[in-house]
Scaffold this motif. Sequence first.
Motif, PDB file in Angstrom:
ATOM      1  N   GLY A 171       0.789  -1.228   0.000  1.00 31.77           N
ATOM      2  CA  GLY A 171       0.000   0.000   0.000  1.00 31.77           C
ATOM      3  C   GLY A 171       0.816   1.271   0.000  1.00 31.77           C
ATOM      4  O   GLY A 171       0.281   2.356  -0.192  1.00 31.77           O
ATOM      5  N   ASP A 226      -0.569   3.554   4.889  1.00 32.25           N
ATOM      6  CA  ASP A 226      -0.010   2.549   3.979  1.00 32.25           C
ATOM      7  C   ASP A 226      -0.403   1.135   4.405  1.00 32.25           C
ATOM      8  O   ASP A 226      -0.753   0.299   3.565  1.00 32.25           O
ATOM      9  CB  ASP A 226       1.515   2.659   3.920  1.00 32.25           C
ATOM     10  N   THR A 286      -4.060   0.602   3.595  1.00 35.23           N
ATOM     11  CA  THR A 286      -4.201   0.390   2.151  1.00 35.23           C
ATOM     12  C   THR A 286      -3.768  -1.020   1.772  1.00 35.23           C
ATOM     13  O   THR A 286      -4.412  -1.683   0.958  1.00 35.23           O
ATOM     14  CB  THR A 286      -3.391   1.436   1.367  1.00 35.23           C
ATOM     15  N   ARG A 342      -5.814  -3.955  -0.120  1.00 34.89           N
ATOM     16  CA  ARG A 342      -5.339  -4.644  -1.326  1.00 34.89           C
ATOM     17  C   ARG A 342      -5.345  -6.157  -1.147  1.00 34.89           C
ATOM     18  O   ARG A 342      -5.644  -6.905  -2.084  1.00 34.89           O
ATOM     19  CB  ARG A 342      -3.945  -4.153  -1.703  1.00 34.89           C
TER      20      ARG A 342
END
Length: 155
Positions: A36, A139, A142, A146
């Motif tokens: 991420g 991050d 994210t 994902r």
Amino acid sequence: MSTDKYVVTATGHVSAPPAAVHALLTDPQRHPELDGSGTVVEVSQSSAPLRVGSEFDMRMRRGFPYETRNTVVELEPDRVVAWTTRPLTRPLRWLIGGRVWRWELAPEAGGTRVTATWDLRPEKNRALVRPMAGDPGADLATTIGRIDDLLADRA
């Protein structure tokens, strides 16, 4: 998401079983897909299957290109995987290295609760690494998203 100066943690739900999440996390070749932060460019060397002591090298980019060597320090099937990171080149290895990326997996209704932790406490030079890290909490969140997207067909 919790964050302090040297330990950042994000937790989220993935709609796939822990075994599928663990398989993805322990396949370093897939890390560019799930990262991420956008810093993992390529895994240039890895040993499979991963076990404690396994190493994998990554080509990275955050403002400038660099390479890391990652060493698995903890692995419990379908529950935990963690690795330390250090620069691949010797001059940088004397200055920085040692931070830990840790992934904890717990079964929950409809999938897996994933807790990702970026731990700078063992880092050689926290004061240098922390400002360059961007927003590790975002991050990590994210990345969990994902993982969920990549495993959507395994729910």
